[in-house]
Motif scaffolding. Sequence first.
Motif, short mmCIF file in Angstrom:
data_model
loop_
_atom_site.label_atom_id
_atom_site.label_comp_id
_atom_site.label_asym_id
_atom_site.label_seq_id
_atom_site.Cartn_x
_atom_site.Cartn_y
_atom_site.Cartn_z
N ASP A 270 50.80 25.32 6.48
CA ASP A 270 51.63 25.22 5.27
C ASP A 270 51.99 26.59 4.69
O ASP A 270 53.10 26.78 4.20
CB ASP A 270 50.91 24.41 4.19
N GLU A 271 51.08 27.53 4.73
CA GLU A 271 51.36 28.84 4.12
C GLU A 271 52.42 29.63 4.88
O GLU A 271 52.98 30.58 4.34
CB GLU A 271 50.08 29.67 3.96
N LEU A 272 52.74 29.24 6.10
CA LEU A 272 53.80 29.92 6.86
C LEU A 272 55.18 29.29 6.63
O LEU A 272 56.19 29.87 7.01
CB LEU A 272 53.47 29.94 8.35
N VAL A 273 55.22 28.11 6.05
CA VAL A 273 56.50 27.46 5.72
C VAL A 273 56.96 28.02 4.37
O VAL A 273 56.35 27.76 3.34
CB VAL A 273 56.37 25.93 5.68
N LEU B 218 72.73 30.43 5.64
CA LEU B 218 71.98 29.36 4.98
C LEU B 218 71.63 29.76 3.56
O LEU B 218 71.27 30.90 3.31
CB LEU B 218 70.67 29.08 5.72
N LEU B 219 71.70 28.80 2.65
CA LEU B 219 71.16 28.95 1.31
C LEU B 219 69.76 28.34 1.37
O LEU B 219 69.61 27.15 1.65
CB LEU B 219 72.02 28.24 0.27
N VAL B 220 68.76 29.18 1.15
CA VAL B 220 67.36 28.76 1.30
C VAL B 220 66.71 28.68 -0.07
O VAL B 220 66.82 29.60 -0.88
CB VAL B 220 66.59 29.77 2.18
N GLN B 221 66.02 27.56 -0.32
CA GLN B 221 65.24 27.41 -1.55
C GLN B 221 63.78 27.64 -1.19
O GLN B 221 63.16 26.85 -0.48
CB GLN B 221 65.42 26.03 -2.15
N TYR B 222 63.23 28.74 -1.68
CA TYR B 222 61.84 29.08 -1.40
C TYR B 222 60.90 28.23 -2.24
O TYR B 222 61.18 27.95 -3.39
CB TYR B 222 61.59 30.57 -1.66
N GLY B 223 59.81 27.81 -1.63
CA GLY B 223 58.81 27.04 -2.35
C GLY B 223 59.16 25.57 -2.55
O GLY B 223 58.43 24.86 -3.22
N ALA B 224 60.27 25.11 -1.98
CA ALA B 224 60.67 23.71 -2.14
C ALA B 224 59.72 22.80 -1.35
O ALA B 224 59.19 23.20 -0.30
CB ALA B 224 62.10 23.50 -1.65
N SER B 225 59.51 21.61 -1.84
CA SER B 225 58.66 20.68 -1.11
C SER B 225 59.40 20.21 0.15
O SER B 225 60.60 19.97 0.13
CB SER B 225 58.26 19.49 -1.98
N VAL B 226 58.66 20.11 1.22
CA VAL B 226 59.22 19.78 2.53
C VAL B 226 58.90 18.34 2.86
O VAL B 226 57.79 17.86 2.63
CB VAL B 226 58.64 20.73 3.61
N ARG B 227 59.90 17.66 3.41
CA ARG B 227 59.72 16.29 3.88
C ARG B 227 60.17 16.22 5.34
O ARG B 227 60.95 17.07 5.78
CB ARG B 227 60.55 15.33 3.04
N PRO B 228 59.73 15.23 6.08
CA PRO B 228 60.18 15.11 7.47
C PRO B 228 61.70 15.03 7.56
O PRO B 228 62.35 14.35 6.77
CB PRO B 228 59.53 13.79 7.93
N GLY B 229 62.26 15.79 8.49
CA GLY B 229 63.69 15.83 8.69
C GLY B 229 64.37 17.03 8.05
O GLY B 229 65.50 17.35 8.38
N ASP B 230 63.68 17.73 7.15
CA ASP B 230 64.26 18.90 6.48
C ASP B 230 64.34 20.09 7.43
O ASP B 230 63.47 20.29 8.28
CB ASP B 230 63.42 19.32 5.27
N VAL B 231 65.38 20.91 7.25
CA VAL B 231 65.49 22.19 7.94
C VAL B 231 64.72 23.19 7.11
O VAL B 231 64.97 23.34 5.91
CB VAL B 231 66.97 22.61 8.10
N VAL B 232 63.75 23.88 7.74
CA VAL B 232 62.87 24.78 7.01
C VAL B 232 62.91 26.19 7.58
O VAL B 232 63.23 26.39 8.76
CB VAL B 232 61.40 24.28 7.01
N VAL B 233 62.59 27.15 6.73
CA VAL B 233 62.43 28.54 7.12
C VAL B 233 60.93 28.82 7.12
O VAL B 233 60.23 28.50 6.17
CB VAL B 233 63.16 29.48 6.15
N LEU B 234 60.44 29.42 8.21
CA LEU B 234 59.02 29.67 8.34
C LEU B 234 58.76 30.99 9.04
O LEU B 234 59.65 31.54 9.68
CB LEU B 234 58.35 28.52 9.10
N ARG B 235 57.55 31.46 8.91
CA ARG B 235 57.11 32.62 9.67
C ARG B 235 56.61 32.12 11.02
O ARG B 235 55.92 31.12 11.09
CB ARG B 235 55.97 33.34 8.97
N HIS B 236 56.97 32.85 12.08
CA HIS B 236 56.49 32.49 13.41
C HIS B 236 54.97 32.62 13.41
O HIS B 236 54.43 33.63 12.94
CB HIS B 236 57.12 33.42 14.45
N PRO B 237 54.24 31.63 13.91
CA PRO B 237 52.78 31.68 13.87
C PRO B 237 52.15 32.86 14.61
O PRO B 237 51.08 33.33 14.23
CB PRO B 237 52.35 30.36 14.52
N PHE B 238 52.81 33.37 15.66
CA PHE B 238 52.24 34.47 16.44
C PHE B 238 52.85 35.82 16.09
O PHE B 238 52.26 36.85 16.37
CB PHE B 238 52.39 34.21 17.93
N GLN B 239 54.04 35.84 15.51
CA GLN B 239 54.72 37.07 15.08
C GLN B 239 55.15 36.86 13.64
O GLN B 239 56.28 36.51 13.37
CB GLN B 239 55.97 37.32 15.92
#
Length: 144
Positions: free
Chosen positions: A96-99, A37-58
């Motif tokens: 939001d801070e984990l996305v 995947l080519l990931v754009q960090y800090g991009a605004s997220v809208r419903p339907g987007d594929v996002v990279v995030l930190r797992h909330p528990f790990q």
Amino acid sequence: MPELSQETERGRAVAPFGVAEVTGPSMVPALQHGDRLLVQYGASVRPGDVVVLRHPFQQDLLVVKRAVERRDGGWWVLGDNPYAGGDSTDYGVVPDELVLGKARFRYRPLPAGQRSPLALVRWAFSAARPLLPDRSASRRLRAR
């Protein structure tokens, strides 16, 4: 649940884009195990987007999911494969801070041993494509 290379996270401070490798079945059929995947960090997220995030528990584990809808406190995220689990149905709303960013492009590497001309042509037509938002994701959530 797809996890991503930690090198992606280290490169984030240098450039707004990074490359990540998908592992796991939770985003099938949109993303397969081994996709890049080519990931754009800090991009605004809208419903339907594929996002990279930190797992909330790990929080040392990076995952890729589809942002379905905005809720109080963050994003409700789901995998495209309903049988794989490991999404907001398990851990709730993601703050939001984990996305970290949005996946813009998917590249599927050439499978090992695929050297026939027909296999190369088929791979060439399916190997790379932009990741477009799936607007049906919010309808799937309401149907549950």
